[in-house]
Design a protein around this motif. Structure first.
Motif, PDB file in Angstrom:
ATOM      1  N   ARG A  62      -1.813  -9.239   5.950  1.00  0.00           N
ATOM      2  CA  ARG A  62      -1.578  -8.080   5.089  1.00  0.00           C
ATOM      3  C   ARG A  62      -2.900  -7.351   4.820  1.00  0.00           C
ATOM      4  NH1 ARG A  62       0.611  -9.191  -0.245  1.00  0.00           N
ATOM      5  NH2 ARG A  62       1.373  -7.041  -0.164  1.00  0.00           N
ATOM      6  N   GLU A  65      -5.896  -3.405   1.150  1.00  0.00           N
ATOM      7  CA  GLU A  65      -5.498  -2.351   0.211  1.00  0.00           C
ATOM      8  C   GLU A  65      -4.069  -2.581  -0.289  1.00  0.00           C
ATOM      9  OE1 GLU A  65      -5.113  -0.572   4.422  1.00  0.00           O
ATOM     10  OE2 GLU A  65      -6.455  -1.918   3.316  1.00  0.00           O
ATOM     11  N   GLU A  66      -3.229  -3.215   0.513  1.00  0.00           N
ATOM     12  CA  GLU A  66      -1.885  -3.521   0.049  1.00  0.00           C
ATOM     13  C   GLU A  66      -1.887  -4.709  -0.906  1.00  0.00           C
ATOM     14  OE1 GLU A  66       0.986  -3.790   3.158  1.00  0.00           O
ATOM     15  OE2 GLU A  66       0.558  -1.766   3.905  1.00  0.00           O
ATOM     16  N   ARG A  69      -2.575  -3.884  -4.430  1.00  0.00           N
ATOM     17  CA  ARG A  69      -1.499  -3.233  -5.187  1.00  0.00           C
ATOM     18  C   ARG A  69      -0.464  -4.229  -5.709  1.00  0.00           C
ATOM     19  NH1 ARG A  69       0.700   0.956  -0.999  1.00  0.00           N
ATOM     20  NH2 ARG A  69       1.891   1.786  -2.752  1.00  0.00           N
ATOM     21  N   ASP A  70      -0.573  -5.476  -5.303  1.00  0.00           N
ATOM     22  CA  ASP A  70       0.446  -6.463  -5.675  1.00  0.00           C
ATOM     23  C   ASP A  70       0.662  -6.612  -7.182  1.00  0.00           C
ATOM     24  OD1 ASP A  70       0.916  -6.918  -3.012  1.00  0.00           O
ATOM     25  OD2 ASP A  70      -0.055  -8.882  -2.935  1.00  0.00           O
ATOM     26  N   ARG A  73       3.051  -3.932  -8.017  1.00  0.00           N
ATOM     27  CA  ARG A  73       4.299  -3.816  -7.259  1.00  0.00           C
ATOM     28  C   ARG A  73       5.163  -5.076  -7.301  1.00  0.00           C
ATOM     29  NH1 ARG A  73       3.980   0.095  -2.129  1.00  0.00           N
ATOM     30  NH2 ARG A  73       6.061   0.527  -2.992  1.00  0.00           N
ATOM     31  N   PRO A  75       5.571  -7.952  -5.544  1.00  0.00           N
ATOM     32  CA  PRO A  75       6.347  -8.114  -4.310  1.00  0.00           C
ATOM     33  C   PRO A  75       7.264  -9.327  -4.282  1.00  0.00           C
ATOM     34  CG  PRO A  75       4.032  -8.633  -3.943  1.00  0.00           C
ATOM     35  CD  PRO A  75       4.119  -7.983  -5.289  1.00  0.00           C
ATOM     36  N   ALA A  97       3.099   2.836   5.064  1.00  0.00           N
ATOM     37  CA  ALA A  97       2.109   1.985   5.726  1.00  0.00           C
ATOM     38  C   ALA A  97       2.660   0.599   6.035  1.00  0.00           C
ATOM     39  CB  ALA A  97       0.864   1.866   4.859  1.00  0.00           C
ATOM     40  N   TYR A  99       4.143  -1.639   3.606  1.00  0.00           N
ATOM     41  CA  TYR A  99       3.962  -2.625   2.544  1.00  0.00           C
ATOM     42  C   TYR A  99       5.125  -3.616   2.503  1.00  0.00           C
ATOM     43  CZ  TYR A  99       3.165  -4.562  -2.149  1.00  0.00           C
ATOM     44  OH  TYR A  99       2.967  -5.417  -3.212  1.00  0.00           O
ATOM     45  N   ARG A 102       6.237  -5.521   6.195  1.00  0.00           N
ATOM     46  CA  ARG A 102       5.507  -6.748   6.542  1.00  0.00           C
ATOM     47  C   ARG A 102       6.088  -7.955   5.799  1.00  0.00           C
ATOM     48  NH1 ARG A 102       1.331  -2.876   6.294  1.00  0.00           N
ATOM     49  NH2 ARG A 102       0.202  -2.682   8.266  1.00  0.00           N
TER      50      ARG A 102
END
Length: 270
Positions: A62, A65-66, A69-70, A73, A75, A97, A99, A102
């Motif tokens: 991953r 940058e993603e 953000r966790d 967000r 996930p 992108a 997110y 994946r």
């Protein structure tokens, strides 16, 4: 890789046992001051996949940058609410992108399939990213088409939209949202899930600010989706933000990434 497969098989066996012996969990949601209580056997399975969700979130492939953000967000919570399972066939509408694509790929595993759906209107800009996802994850396939007549190579378990639904009401998208929801309904297996995340608008605003603030009133969206034949199962509050007064454009630096969002799960009867 072998260990991940063993865990998926073990989780699948646990789910069969749960579904055979338990009546399921209670999902409680509210709308307009009235509570909706739904008995949902399938929600029992998501708890048995907690390890798979954690592994997907911890996947070293991953992008940094993603991962950053966790905390906003959530996930793993979203995967659980969407009831993502090994072998699932999933469409991620406008995956951006990638997110969520994946994460879906890791949980669905080699027997699953993720369709990264890119609308024809935005294909020139978004196809390269979807192609890169497909190159990196063997179970991801790019699909192009019209939103209001989308089709897939097989019946789906889940269709997922994150922060996109409101855009499809903007006139420049040239989309008939009622037909889009009907196409989603047709693409799902009986019992399939339709999960939508979007930015909450002020009560009573409906779709009036989709083009200015990029928000949509949750109750309005719910009525539209239910009109297509879906049953509303519940909502998650993991990305809600009561401090957001719904007055700012979602890209305003004062609120970007921290908007009040709703997460709704609908199910196709059957």
């Amino acid at each position: 890789m072998e260990m991940a497969m063993i865990k998926r098989l073990a989780a699948g066996a646990a789910v069969l046992a749960l579904v055979a012996g338990l009546s399921g969990c209670i999902v409680v949601s509210s709308s307009g001051g009235q509570k909706t209580v739904v008995t949902n056997t399938a929600s029992a399975q998501s708890s048995s996949y907690a390890d798979l969700y954690a592994e997907a979130v911890a996947d070293p492939k991953r992008p940094a940058e993603e991962v950053a953000r966790d905390p906003l967000r959530h996930p793993a919570d979203i995967l659980a609410f969407a009831q993502v399972a090994p072998g699932d066939k999933i469409a991620d509408i406008r995956p951006g992108a990638g997110y969520f694509s994946r994460l879906f790929s890791d949980v669905a595993g080699p027997t699953g399939r993720i369709y990264a759906f890119v609308p024809n209107r935005t294909a020139e800009r978004e196809n390269p990213t979807a192609d890169a996802l497909a190159a990196a994850y063997p179970n991801i396939t790019r699909v192009n088409g019209l939103l209001d007549s989308m089709t897939y190579a097989e019946p789906l378990d889940l269709i997922f939209m994150s922060q996109e639904y409101h855009d499809f009401h903007i006139p420049s998208f040239n989309t008939d949202v009622a037909k889009m929801n009907a196409a989603v309904f047709a693409a799902l297996k009986p019992g399939g899930r339709y999960v939508v995340i979007d930015h909450q608008a002020a009560p009573g605003t409906g779709i009036s600010v989709v083009g200015t603030l990029h928000r949509i009133e949750g109750d309005y969206l719910r009525r539209e989706v239910e009109a297509a034949g879906f049953v509303f199962e519940g909502e998650s509050k993991v990305v809600a933000n009561p401090a957001d007064d719904h007055s700012l454009n979602v890209f305003d630096a004062a609120i970007r990434g921290r908007t009040d969002q709703f997460v709704y799960r609908f199910r196709k009867p059957g």
